[in-house]
Design a protein around this motif. Sequence first.
Motif, short mmCIF file in Angstrom:
data_model
loop_
_atom_site.label_atom_id
_atom_site.label_comp_id
_atom_site.label_asym_id
_atom_site.label_seq_id
_atom_site.Cartn_x
_atom_site.Cartn_y
_atom_site.Cartn_z
N ALA A 235 0.80 -1.23 0.00
CA ALA A 235 0.00 0.00 0.00
C ALA A 235 0.83 1.28 0.00
N SER A 236 2.07 1.22 0.52
CA SER A 236 2.91 2.44 0.52
C SER A 236 3.14 2.95 -0.90
N GLU A 237 3.07 2.02 -1.86
CA GLU A 237 3.36 2.38 -3.25
C GLU A 237 2.26 3.24 -3.87
N PHE A 238 1.03 3.20 -3.30
CA PHE A 238 -0.02 4.04 -3.88
C PHE A 238 -0.68 4.94 -2.84
N TYR A 239 0.05 5.16 -1.75
CA TYR A 239 -0.42 6.11 -0.72
C TYR A 239 0.26 7.45 -0.98
N ARG A 240 -0.54 8.43 -1.43
CA ARG A 240 0.02 9.75 -1.72
C ARG A 240 -0.91 10.84 -1.18
N ASP A 241 -0.30 11.83 -0.53
CA ASP A 241 -1.05 12.98 0.01
C ASP A 241 -2.26 12.53 0.83
N LEU A 251 -8.99 6.60 -1.26
CA LEU A 251 -9.53 6.34 0.07
C LEU A 251 -8.65 6.93 1.16
N ALA A 252 -9.26 7.65 2.08
CA ALA A 252 -8.55 8.11 3.27
C ALA A 252 -8.27 6.88 4.14
N PRO A 253 -7.27 6.95 5.05
CA PRO A 253 -6.90 5.76 5.83
C PRO A 253 -8.07 5.05 6.50
N GLY A 254 -8.99 5.80 7.09
CA GLY A 254 -10.15 5.16 7.74
C GLY A 254 -11.01 4.42 6.73
N GLU A 255 -11.16 5.02 5.55
CA GLU A 255 -11.96 4.37 4.49
C GLU A 255 -11.26 3.13 3.96
N GLU A 279 4.34 3.48 7.45
CA GLU A 279 4.53 4.22 8.71
C GLU A 279 3.28 4.20 9.58
N ASP A 280 2.21 3.59 9.11
CA ASP A 280 0.93 3.69 9.81
C ASP A 280 0.73 2.57 10.84
N PHE A 281 1.48 2.62 11.93
CA PHE A 281 1.35 1.61 12.99
C PHE A 281 -0.06 1.64 13.59
N ASP A 282 -0.63 2.85 13.73
CA ASP A 282 -1.97 2.96 14.32
C ASP A 282 -3.03 2.32 13.42
#
Length: 402
Positions: A235-241, A251-255, A279-282
């Motif tokens: 997912a890090s590969e398509f997580y931007r802004d 999708l926002a992280p919650g979505e 980086e999203d441990f939470d």
Amino acid sequence: MPIIERASIRKVLDSRGNATVEVDLFAPIRVRVAAPSGASTGAHEAQAFPKGGADEAVRLFTKDLGPALKGRDVADQEGLDRWLREVDGTPNFSRIGGNLAAAISLANARAAAAAAGRPLYRFLGGRSAGKMPFPFGNVIGGGRHAVGGTTVQEYLVVSQGPTVAGNVFANARVHHRLKEVLSRKFPGEPLGRGDEGAWVAKLGDEEALALLADACKTVEKDLGFPVRPAMDLAASEFYRDGKYRYKDRALAPGEQIEFLVRLAKDYGVYAYEDPLDEEDFDGFAALTKAIGKKVVLIGDDIYCTNVERLRRGIASGSGNAILIKPNQIGTLTETRATVETARKAGWATVVSHRSGETTDDTIAHLAVAFGSLGIKTGTVGGERTAKLNELIRIEEELHEGM
Ligand code: PGA
Ligand code: ZN
């Protein structure tokens, strides 16, 4: 135990056509290990090669490391691995490269096993080596491993029958079945394969999962044991802004978490790897809380086989499994420490190939030695079948009580 009498290195080709390194040790039996290379590498993993690439790794080995290996007792794996760290002197192996470190470290283990007259899985795993891992086989691909495929990097099949041989063939059956399904769906269009031999087609991400889940069900019915779908989203590969950017949605992280919870329920997903940013441990913890009892949640880029990062993830409940790639961390000793830490916390381990591979089969032995839940090493293609076929041989040996 014997000492290393001679050490040599060469530059060899990996399955993507890039250069990697292969190390030979003579102690006095000759052993050989080649290092693989990734494409969707985690930000916290060892740097694969020094500046200057595989050529520079060969030069460093020929000039310094190779001669210094001479005379070392192959029994002293931990001493060797400490020495590799000292010689490198950087936190991420950026001077000599994680690939050179891993090739030397694993070659030493192979030399020690050869000297003891035992196969590597038995030498490292002792009596406890006996449980065979489930093969996780990539069957539909995208992301950095394919041009024009899905946003998600890997759609995997995890067959869970009584034998590894049966599971390897069941995974191949799903691969075959998907070829038929995709050829029918896109008549007359070319159907390609990505870096790991998975099919690449113009599919939406949920559509690909639906096709896979269907193919799994068909094969499951034929064979009479569980055949389940899984995904490595990378997912890090398509997580931007702040958003996960699929072709058809952002999708926002919650979505993203809600989306994954729904897909798991609708399609019976067995495992998610890297479902969220590295980086999203939470976020990993929230997803684990939601579906961690039913779904294997594997951290690859988030943990990078690094024991410090894993400890942090265990403390925060961020997942319930870790992907293990020796060249992400650089040495066998550190790889084992990570596996041990996972085991003590009740986390599963899945030993993994890289997208750029050679026919080296060392990871098949590691997965058995570590008693891992799984081994992720593709479904077809020579560099993948090298590991799968070795697992079949290991299973046969275990059966014969060797
Ligand atoms: P790689 O990644 O391209 O870095 O080998 C494979 C994976 O994400 O598991
Ligand atoms: Zn991954």
